[in-house]
Write an enzyme that holds these catalytic residues in place. Structure first.
Site, PDB file in Angstrom:
ATOM      1  N   HIS A  53       0.848  -1.191   0.000  1.00  0.00           N
ATOM      2  CA  HIS A  53       0.000   0.000   0.000  1.00  0.00           C
ATOM      3  C   HIS A  53       0.883   1.241   0.000  1.00  0.00           C
ATOM      4  O   HIS A  53       2.111   1.136   0.087  1.00  0.00           O
ATOM      5  CB  HIS A  53      -0.977  -0.004   1.170  1.00  0.00           C
ATOM      6  CG  HIS A  53      -0.356   0.066   2.530  1.00  0.00           C
ATOM      7  ND1 HIS A  53       0.421  -0.944   3.053  1.00  0.00           N
ATOM      8  CD2 HIS A  53      -0.387   1.034   3.493  1.00  0.00           C
ATOM      9  CE1 HIS A  53       0.827  -0.614   4.270  1.00  0.00           C
ATOM     10  NE2 HIS A  53       0.365   0.595   4.551  1.00  0.00           N
ATOM     11  N   HIS A  55       1.444   3.976   1.982  1.00  0.00           N
ATOM     12  CA  HIS A  55       1.965   4.760   3.101  1.00  0.00           C
ATOM     13  C   HIS A  55       3.487   4.904   3.017  1.00  0.00           C
ATOM     14  O   HIS A  55       4.194   3.994   2.583  1.00  0.00           O
ATOM     15  CB  HIS A  55       1.556   4.130   4.430  1.00  0.00           C
ATOM     16  CG  HIS A  55       0.122   4.415   4.783  1.00  0.00           C
ATOM     17  ND1 HIS A  55      -0.555   3.722   5.756  1.00  0.00           N
ATOM     18  CD2 HIS A  55      -0.763   5.326   4.304  1.00  0.00           C
ATOM     19  CE1 HIS A  55      -1.793   4.182   5.854  1.00  0.00           C
ATOM     20  NE2 HIS A  55      -1.939   5.155   4.980  1.00  0.00           N
ATOM     21  N   ASP A  57       6.002   4.781   4.967  1.00  0.00           N
ATOM     22  CA  ASP A  57       6.930   3.835   5.580  1.00  0.00           C
ATOM     23  C   ASP A  57       6.973   2.502   4.841  1.00  0.00           C
ATOM     24  O   ASP A  57       7.654   1.572   5.270  1.00  0.00           O
ATOM     25  CB  ASP A  57       6.607   3.627   7.067  1.00  0.00           C
ATOM     26  CG  ASP A  57       5.197   3.123   7.313  1.00  0.00           C
ATOM     27  OD1 ASP A  57       4.276   3.479   6.549  1.00  0.00           O
ATOM     28  OD2 ASP A  57       4.993   2.371   8.291  1.00  0.00           O
ATOM     29  N   HIS A  58       6.262   2.438   3.711  1.00  0.00           N
ATOM     30  CA  HIS A  58       6.302   1.245   2.863  1.00  0.00           C
ATOM     31  C   HIS A  58       6.862   1.541   1.475  1.00  0.00           C
ATOM     32  O   HIS A  58       7.191   0.606   0.744  1.00  0.00           O
ATOM     33  CB  HIS A  58       4.902   0.645   2.733  1.00  0.00           C
ATOM     34  CG  HIS A  58       4.352   0.138   4.028  1.00  0.00           C
ATOM     35  ND1 HIS A  58       4.249  -1.201   4.322  1.00  0.00           N
ATOM     36  CD2 HIS A  58       3.911   0.793   5.130  1.00  0.00           C
ATOM     37  CE1 HIS A  58       3.760  -1.342   5.553  1.00  0.00           C
ATOM     38  NE2 HIS A  58       3.553  -0.141   6.052  1.00  0.00           N
ATOM     39  N   HIS A 109      -7.339  -0.908   5.897  1.00  0.00           N
ATOM     40  CA  HIS A 109      -6.312   0.015   6.387  1.00  0.00           C
ATOM     41  C   HIS A 109      -6.159   1.168   5.391  1.00  0.00           C
ATOM     42  O   HIS A 109      -6.144   2.340   5.769  1.00  0.00           O
ATOM     43  CB  HIS A 109      -5.005  -0.742   6.549  1.00  0.00           C
ATOM     44  CG  HIS A 109      -3.852   0.089   7.013  1.00  0.00           C
ATOM     45  ND1 HIS A 109      -3.803   0.661   8.265  1.00  0.00           N
ATOM     46  CD2 HIS A 109      -2.686   0.441   6.386  1.00  0.00           C
ATOM     47  CE1 HIS A 109      -2.665   1.328   8.399  1.00  0.00           C
ATOM     48  NE2 HIS A 109      -1.977   1.221   7.269  1.00  0.00           N
ATOM     49  N   ASP A 131       0.020  -3.994   6.420  1.00  0.00           N
ATOM     50  CA  ASP A 131      -0.618  -3.499   7.641  1.00  0.00           C
ATOM     51  C   ASP A 131      -2.067  -3.941   7.766  1.00  0.00           C
ATOM     52  O   ASP A 131      -2.863  -3.290   8.454  1.00  0.00           O
ATOM     53  CB  ASP A 131      -0.555  -1.970   7.677  1.00  0.00           C
ATOM     54  CG  ASP A 131       0.853  -1.438   7.891  1.00  0.00           C
ATOM     55  OD1 ASP A 131       1.771  -2.248   8.089  1.00  0.00           O
ATOM     56  OD2 ASP A 131       1.020  -0.210   7.846  1.00  0.00           O
ATOM     57  N   HIS A 169       5.049  -4.702  10.945  1.00  0.00           N
ATOM     58  CA  HIS A 169       5.404  -3.946  12.153  1.00  0.00           C
ATOM     59  C   HIS A 169       5.576  -4.869  13.353  1.00  0.00           C
ATOM     60  O   HIS A 169       4.919  -5.904  13.455  1.00  0.00           O
ATOM     61  CB  HIS A 169       4.320  -2.912  12.492  1.00  0.00           C
ATOM     62  CG  HIS A 169       4.267  -1.758  11.548  1.00  0.00           C
ATOM     63  ND1 HIS A 169       5.040  -0.634  11.700  1.00  0.00           N
ATOM     64  CD2 HIS A 169       3.529  -1.559  10.424  1.00  0.00           C
ATOM     65  CE1 HIS A 169       4.768   0.227  10.726  1.00  0.00           C
ATOM     66  NE2 HIS A 169       3.859  -0.322   9.933  1.00  0.00           N
TER      67      HIS A 169
END
Length: 257
Positions: A53, A55, A57-58, A109, A131, A169
């Site tokens: 996805h 975001h 941090d990905h 999410h 996530d 995570h």
């Protein structure tokens, strides 16, 4: 035989490196630096990137990785990320490292979220779920609805019980503290908390987990369980028994836990 290693990033992210015969596929590289260090340390050549996805941090490490490894395929969902050059839909498959990788749409999410499933690995099938499903928990609903997330988790629950779940995570102990609040009498959960606590005390990851264990201990996969339902209703002061309502109230409870 695939070799799978967690690459730590930020405060609690895991970037997954899937390797075979000197080649590596990287899942959700939010930061390029630890990935490049890992590839160099183990003398691996990056052959593809998988994104679950959008975001930051990905995805934030992709541009630099592509500078170091020009023209590699970057697979990901149908979204606006310009770094993705191979866009995937639910039900499609790609072949990497000698294995077919199935794409599962798991909105909730985020609306674009997908997961990657490899069925033919031994001793366990593999799921890289970003996530959506965490060890002991699930992702916050930033874009999707509770009903969408419940349906997405239902697709995951339909996979073989021995599926190894690779989430993104290290949230496990926090998730399990909440799960204990929901199901204080769940002995499987107590055992899992002890094991996870021991692992973290030794500096070890608590993931991957196994889907069978999630089904026994993860409250977000247990919205149809009478003990979970009773606990949620006691917390909210309501009497609702529909799984979608229980799940929605459970997610709200966790958001404020």
């Amino acid at each position: 035989m695939l070799s799978i290693s967690p690459i730590s990033a930020f405060s609690d992210n895991y970037i997954w490196c899937v390797a075979h015969n000197g080649e590596a596929v990287i899942v959700d590289p939010g930061d390029a630096a630890p990935v490049l260090k890992h590839l160099d340390q183990y003398q691996l050549k990056l052959s593809a990137i998988l994104i679950t996805h959008h975001h930051y941090d990905h995805v934030n490490g992709i541009e630099l990785l592509c500078e170091q490894y020009p023209q590699i395929p970057v697979y990901g969902p149908q979204n606006q990320c310009p770094v993705i050059n191979q866009r995937l839909n639910h039900g499609e498959s790609i072949r990497l490292l000698g294995h077919d990788i199935d794409v599962i749409a798991v909105p909730g999410h985020t609306l674009d979220h997908i997961a990657y499933y490899i069925a033919d690995t031994q001793p366990n099938p593999l799921l890289f779920c970003g996530d959506t499903l965490f060890a002991g928990g699930c992702g916050r609903l930033f874009e999707g609805t509770a009903e969408q997330m419940l349906d997405s988790l239902g697709l995951i629950c339909a996979l073989p019980a021995n599926t190894a779940v690779y989430c993104a995570h290290e949230y496990t102990l926090s998730n399990l503290r909440f799960a204990q609040e929901v199901e204080p009498a769940n002995q499987n959960l107590q055992d899992r908390i002890a094991d996870a606590s021991s692992r973290r005390a030794e500096g070890l990851p608590t993931v991957p987990s196994e889907l069978a264990l999630e089904l026994l201990t993860n409250p977000f996969l247990r919205a149809g369980n009478s003990a979970v339902q009773a606990s949620v209703n006691a917390h909210t002061g309501t009497k609702c028994w529909e799984k979608k309502d229980i799940f929605a109230n459970l997610r709200k409870w966790k958001d404020n836990f």
